[in-house]
Design an enzyme around this catalytic site. Structure first.
Site, PDB file in Angstrom:
ATOM      1  CD  GLU A  24      72.763  -7.390  32.220  1.00  0.00           C
ATOM      2  OE1 GLU A  24      72.654  -6.182  32.499  1.00  0.00           O
ATOM      3  OE2 GLU A  24      73.593  -7.845  31.417  1.00  0.00           O
ATOM      4  CE  LYS A 101      71.426  -3.024  31.894  1.00  0.00           C
ATOM      5  NZ  LYS A 101      72.262  -4.153  31.428  1.00  0.00           N
TER       6      LYS A 101
END
Length: 119
Positions: A24, A101
């Site tokens: 990420e 997200k």
């Protein structure tokens, strides 16, 4: 009761590197931000003038800058957005921010994950 406006930006999309996992932080992910803030009704608003109001274009610019700085958690990111919002726009009396997200890297997970903070 005091007169107030709610100024909101909804579904604002960013590509950023927030998250706990190394992938990420390296590859990044797509995020959306929903932000609403309360501001008192000003003389500027009553007279159809920008001065004395909160410009949503300026709010977007602030969000863009905050989103560039990685956070490990969405909770921390929400707190940073609220803090910068209150610092940059002192007329803001409160609000709510939700960071989503879009595709969290969870095996077998289909959907999105979000955190909201009311300030």
């Amino acid at each position: 009761m005091n007169d107030a406006f709610v100024i909101a930006l909804r579904g604002v999309r960013f590509y950023a590197r927030h998250g706990v996992m190394a992938q990420e932080k390296t590859v990044g992910n797509e995020f959306t931000v929903d932000l609403s803030v309360r501001v008192p009704v000003s003389d500027g608003a009553r007279h159809d003038e920008l001065e004395g109001t909160v410009s949503y274009a300026d709010v977007y610019d602030m969000l863009s800058e905050v989103m560039k700085v990685p956070s490990a958690t969405l909770e921390h990111l929400c707190l940073r957005i609220a803090s910068v919002m209150k610092t940059c726009f002192p007329d803001v009396t409160g609000g709510e921010v939700t960071v989503t997200k879009v595709a969290p890297p969870i095996p077998g997970f289909s959907g999105s994950a979000s955190v909201s903070y009311t300030f």
